[in-house]
Design a protein around this motif. Structure first.
Motif, short mmCIF file in Angstrom:
data_model
loop_
_atom_site.label_atom_id
_atom_site.label_comp_id
_atom_site.label_asym_id
_atom_site.label_seq_id
_atom_site.Cartn_x
_atom_site.Cartn_y
_atom_site.Cartn_z
N ARG A 1 0.82 -1.34 -0.02
CA ARG A 1 0.07 0.12 -0.10
C ARG A 1 0.96 1.15 -0.03
N TYR B 1 -6.30 -5.98 -7.01
CA TYR B 1 -5.71 -4.83 -6.60
C TYR B 1 -4.45 -5.20 -6.05
N GLN C 1 0.94 -15.97 3.22
CA GLN C 1 -0.19 -15.03 2.75
C GLN C 1 -1.41 -15.74 2.48
N PRO D 1 -9.95 -12.05 5.85
CA PRO D 1 -10.06 -10.80 5.39
C PRO D 1 -11.32 -10.91 4.33
N GLN E 1 -12.59 -7.87 2.55
CA GLN E 1 -12.24 -6.91 1.66
C GLN E 1 -13.47 -6.06 1.50
N ARG F 1 -12.33 -12.15 -5.95
CA ARG F 1 -11.67 -12.72 -4.72
C ARG F 1 -12.24 -14.16 -4.63
N ASP G 1 -9.30 -8.01 7.26
CA ASP G 1 -9.00 -6.78 6.58
C ASP G 1 -10.20 -6.40 5.62
N PHE H 1 -8.37 -0.43 5.28
CA PHE H 1 -7.47 0.33 4.21
C PHE H 1 -8.36 1.19 3.25
N LYS H 2 -7.70 2.26 2.56
CA LYS H 2 -8.35 2.74 1.46
C LYS H 2 -7.55 2.03 0.22
N SER I 1 -5.27 1.44 -2.64
CA SER I 1 -4.24 2.40 -3.32
C SER I 1 -3.96 1.82 -4.62
N1 SAM Z 1 -3.73 -12.87 1.78
C1 SAM Z 1 -4.31 -11.88 2.50
C2 SAM Z 1 -5.78 -12.00 1.95
O1 SAM Z 1 -6.16 -11.95 0.77
O2 SAM Z 1 -6.54 -12.24 2.72
C3 SAM Z 1 -3.99 -10.53 2.59
C4 SAM Z 1 -2.53 -9.99 2.41
S1 SAM Z 1 -2.50 -8.36 1.93
C5 SAM Z 1 -0.63 -8.31 1.70
C6 SAM Z 1 -2.95 -7.52 3.50
C7 SAM Z 1 -4.02 -6.58 3.14
O3 SAM Z 1 -3.72 -5.22 2.31
C8 SAM Z 1 -5.23 -7.19 2.43
O4 SAM Z 1 -6.14 -7.91 3.03
C9 SAM Z 1 -5.81 -5.88 1.69
O5 SAM Z 1 -6.94 -5.55 2.77
C10 SAM Z 1 -4.74 -5.05 1.62
N2 SAM Z 1 -4.32 -4.62 0.57
C11 SAM Z 1 -3.66 -5.09 -0.26
N3 SAM Z 1 -3.40 -4.50 -1.52
C12 SAM Z 1 -4.09 -3.38 -1.39
C13 SAM Z 1 -4.18 -2.16 -2.18
N4 SAM Z 1 -3.81 -2.04 -3.48
N5 SAM Z 1 -4.89 -1.19 -1.67
C14 SAM Z 1 -5.07 -1.09 -0.22
N6 SAM Z 1 -5.07 -2.06 0.26
C15 SAM Z 1 -4.62 -3.30 -0.23
#
Ligand code: SAM
Ligand code: SF4
Length: 472
Positions: free
Chosen positions: A51, A163, A201, A263, A265, A277, A303, A334-335, A337
């Motif tokens: 992010r 994303y 992950q 998570p 989302q 997803r 998340d 999170f927003k 990004s």
């Molecule tokens: N593998 C996990 C899952 O999918 O449940 C999540 C791992 S990811 C590294 C951690 C979190 O970062 C994600 O669950 C998501 O909410 C957030 N995230 C990932 N890409 C993002 C993006 N482009 N913008 C904002 N948040 C992001």
């Protein structure tokens, strides 16, 4: 001759643990960790690019260390996701940078340092190691001060959410052989570690691609049998891959703590589809129901993201609705990004920054109320705490966690560290609980209370450690 390494870490638990793995690898070539950058011979910035403006963070971190390079020749390196993504370009852009080591290059760092010394040239390693041997790390030596430890069981991801940068910077899913993981867990237990958190992950994908290997619930079962380990946690699990076997493990394995990070989302099916997803809100809700059926006390965290391209008010309200239905114990929010190279970066219906900001504030306000309500619900209850050590907030307090992963601070002696003790919860706050120790009579009764609340668990797990000297 001893040398010192200073590591600055950005990002998630996976990155924190990668920094630990880098330290272990460097120990083998006589580097010791220092917490003072000025003392270091080698400074590594371990980066995350999941992010928000990751490259800028790297530039500003390295900018702070440039003077040390000029004054005493400190070696400067970048590791982690930004290193993987930008590779040689970082060396071109930052003239005083010496080394770039990608996400799978941790075991190569000693050789890279040697190469640099011999040739006097800058070094960069960003290749992917298809065999997955990069996951093998030297075991920690000596006795360990900590009560709990992370153990990487797999890395990478095959999901390609639209994303997310992770599959590009960490590569495809790769699992470590279970024998190697079990060796590490036993090694940690012999050195006093009581709790392990299995990292990946998508831990539920564990074993994929390894012939004749265990699948994730089987690995959990094997770790449940390791003497000395008292608690097991894992993170993160993908909802689409959350198997019935894993759900059942919560009722079958006594050491598996009653907490899952799952998570979601978004609560909108339209957005979940655009995110790629692989599940709908209905199936997410069903899995949560099933988890609560097998383990009524389970804590659920997740998340969530706001402002994904195309997210309308109605979609956002679906997210809020799902949150309120489930009443998560906590949320990481999170927003969205935009990440260069991902599919969603090309979507043309990006949401305005101001709207993302407003939605995030609304969502976080609601969750704050829900978390506080949950935490207040613990008041008056007796909970088993694994004591981790002194609290960072106050010298007089000790800190630990419930099985449901809530932080509990209480007045107590340092010799309680590493023990499981019952505490009466007196106050629930926004981010933690306050507890107090029980009298001996109360403690005996509390053992019974705990056993009853987890009566499907048929092990000795809930028999608390004997009272420590000086315990009242
Ligand atoms: N593998 C996990 C899952 O999918 O449940 C999540 C791992 S990811 C590294 C951690 C979190 O970062 C994600 O669950 C998501 O909410 C957030 N995230 C990932 N890409 C993002 C993006 N482009 N913008 C904002 N948040 C992001
Ligand atoms: Fe990223 Fe999706 Fe993989 Fe999680 S499952 S790491 S969000 S691609």
């Amino acid at each position: 001759m001893r040398k010192f390494v200073y590591i600055e870490t950005y990002g998630c638990q996976m990155n924190e643990h990668d920094s630990e793995r880098i330290l272990r690898v460097l120990e083998g070539v006589h580097y010791l960790e220092t917490k003072e950058a000025q003392q270091a011979d080698l400074i590594l910035v371990n980066t995350c690019s999941v992010r928000e403006k990751p490259e800028q963070k790297v530039y500003s971190a390295l900018g702070r260390f440039k003077r040390l390079k000029e004054e005493k020749g400190t070696i400067l390196g970048v590791t982690g996701c930004v290193a993987q993504q930008e590779g040689e370009k970082l060396l071109d852009r930052i003239p005083y940078l010496d080394m770039v080591a990608g996400t799978q290059a941790i075991p190569l760092i000693p050789q890279m340092l040697k190469r640099m010394k011999v040739t006097g040239e800058k070094v960069c390693e960003t290749g992917f190691d298809e065999k997955g041997t990069y996951l093998k790390t030297p075991l920690p030596s000596g006795s360990l001060p900590q009560v709990k430890s992370f153990v990487t069981i797999m890395q990478g991801c095959d999901h390609f959410c639209s994303y997310c940068i992770v599959p590009y910077v960490r590569g495809r899913e790769k699992s470590r052989p279970s024998a190697e993981i079990l060796d590490e867990v036993r090694h940690l237990a012999e050195r006093g570690v009581k709790e392990v958190c299995l990292l990946g992950q998508n831990v539920n994908g564990y074993g994929k691609g390894l012939v004749g290997e265990m699948i994730f619930p089987e690995l959990l079962r094997a770790i449940n049998g390791v003497e000395g380990i008292e608690r097991i946690r894992f993170t993160t699990s993908h909802p689409a891959d959350l198997s019935q076997g894993l759900i059942r493990a919560f009722s079958e394995l006594g050491k598996l703590c009653e907490h899952i990070h799952l998570p979601f989302q978004s609560g909108s099916n339209r957005i979940l589809k655009a995110m790629h997803r692989g599940y709908a809100r209905e199936s997410y809700l069903e899995k949560i129901d099933r988890l609560k059926e097998v383990c009524s006390s389970i804590a659920i965290t997740a998340d969530v993201m706001v402002g994904f391209p195309g997210e309308e008010e109605e979609d956002f309200h679906q997210t809020l609705d799902l949150m309120k239905r489930i009443e998560f114990d906590d949320l990481f929010s999170f927003k969205y990004s935009m990440r260069k190279g991902t599919r969603a970066a090309q979507f043309d219906d990006q949401v305005e920054e101001k709207v993302k900001q407003e939605r995030l504030a609304i969502l976080q306000g609601i969750q704050k109320g829900l978390t506080l309500k949950k935490n207040r619900g613990f008041e008056g209850r007796t909970e088993e705490i694994l004591v981790e050590g002194r609290s960072k907030q106050s010298d007089r307090d000790m800190t630990g966690r419930t099985r449901t992963n809530k932080i509990v601070n209480f007045k107590g002696d340092l010799n309680l560290a590493g023990r499981r003790i019952p505490l009466r919860i007196t106050d629930g706050y926004a981010h933690s609980l306050r507890g107090e120790m029980l009298s001996s009579d109360e403690k005996a009764r509390a053992g019974g209370i705990e056993r009853r609340s987890h009566d499907s668990i048929g092990t000795d797990l809930h028999e608390f450690s004997p009272p420590a000297p000086g315990e009242t």
